[in-house]
Scaffold this motif. Structure first.
Motif, short mmCIF file in Angstrom:
data_model
loop_
_atom_site.label_atom_id
_atom_site.label_comp_id
_atom_site.label_asym_id
_atom_site.label_seq_id
_atom_site.Cartn_x
_atom_site.Cartn_y
_atom_site.Cartn_z
N ASN A 3 0.84 -1.18 0.00
CA ASN A 3 0.00 0.00 0.00
C ASN A 3 0.88 1.23 0.00
O ASN A 3 2.04 1.16 0.36
CB ASN A 3 -0.83 0.01 1.29
CG ASN A 3 -2.30 0.10 1.05
OD1 ASN A 3 -2.74 0.61 0.04
ND2 ASN A 3 -3.06 -0.39 1.99
N SER A 4 0.33 2.38 -0.29
CA SER A 4 1.06 3.64 -0.16
C SER A 4 1.04 4.07 1.32
O SER A 4 0.07 3.82 2.03
CB SER A 4 0.42 4.68 -1.05
OG SER A 4 0.35 5.93 -0.46
N ARG A 6 0.57 6.84 2.49
CA ARG A 6 -0.53 7.79 2.69
C ARG A 6 -1.80 7.10 3.21
O ARG A 6 -2.60 7.70 3.91
CB ARG A 6 -0.84 8.49 1.38
CG ARG A 6 -1.94 9.50 1.46
CD ARG A 6 -2.18 10.10 0.11
NE ARG A 6 -3.04 11.25 0.16
CZ ARG A 6 -3.19 12.10 -0.82
NH1 ARG A 6 -2.53 11.94 -1.94
NH2 ARG A 6 -4.00 13.12 -0.71
N ASN A 7 -1.99 5.83 2.88
CA ASN A 7 -3.21 5.12 3.23
C ASN A 7 -3.21 4.54 4.64
O ASN A 7 -4.21 3.96 5.05
CB ASN A 7 -3.47 4.00 2.23
CG ASN A 7 -3.73 4.56 0.84
OD1 ASN A 7 -4.31 5.63 0.69
ND2 ASN A 7 -3.27 3.85 -0.17
N LYS A 49 -5.47 16.55 6.86
CA LYS A 49 -4.83 15.29 6.45
C LYS A 49 -3.48 15.44 5.77
O LYS A 49 -2.91 14.48 5.29
CB LYS A 49 -5.76 14.46 5.54
CG LYS A 49 -7.13 14.21 6.12
CD LYS A 49 -7.06 13.28 7.30
CE LYS A 49 -8.49 12.92 7.73
NZ LYS A 49 -8.60 12.65 9.12
N ASN A 65 1.56 14.65 1.63
CA ASN A 65 0.89 13.50 1.04
C ASN A 65 1.49 13.10 -0.31
O ASN A 65 1.57 11.91 -0.62
CB ASN A 65 -0.61 13.75 0.89
CG ASN A 65 -1.34 13.60 2.19
OD1 ASN A 65 -0.89 12.91 3.10
ND2 ASN A 65 -2.49 14.25 2.30
N ASP A 69 2.77 9.31 -0.99
CA ASP A 69 2.25 8.50 -2.10
C ASP A 69 3.35 7.70 -2.79
O ASP A 69 3.09 6.66 -3.39
CB ASP A 69 1.57 9.38 -3.16
CG ASP A 69 0.21 9.87 -2.73
OD1 ASP A 69 -0.40 9.24 -1.83
OD2 ASP A 69 -0.24 10.89 -3.28
N LYS A 75 1.80 -3.38 5.74
CA LYS A 75 1.35 -3.22 7.13
C LYS A 75 1.91 -4.34 7.98
O LYS A 75 2.06 -5.47 7.55
CB LYS A 75 -0.18 -3.24 7.21
CG LYS A 75 -0.82 -1.99 6.69
CD LYS A 75 -2.31 -2.03 6.91
CE LYS A 75 -2.97 -0.82 6.30
NZ LYS A 75 -4.43 -0.84 6.51
#
Length: 81
Positions: A3-4, A6-7, A49, A65, A69, A75
């Motif tokens: 995942n990025s 940012r997420n 954010k 952000n 990205d 995770k």
């Protein structure tokens, strides 16, 4: 699952798997210690954010952000520390 950065949500931990940008931004991110294999934890976000605050290697770092990205992470499971 990759995942990025940012997420990620606040208090989520992840391990950096790759940097998906080249050139000056890639060099700058790597100079800040954001290299594959590094563990990071999201410790906060600004009200809109952007930026995101990260904890890594015993210091806190903030990224915009658009920079987050470009950092792909995996995770990590939470441990009860």
């Amino acid at each position: 699952m990759e995942n990025s950065l940012r997420n990620l949500g606040i208090n989520e931990k992840a391990r950096i798997t790759s940097i998906t940008v080249n050139g000056e931004m890639s060099r700058r991110l790597r100079d800040m210690g954001l290299v594959p294999g590094t563990e990071v934890k999201v410790v906060g976000r600004a009200p809109l954010k952007d930026p995101v605050a990260l904890r890594l290697r015993d210091f806190t770092l903030t990224l915009r952000n658009n920079e987050a990205d470009c950092i792909m992470v995996e995770k990590m499971e939470e441990s009860n520390e």
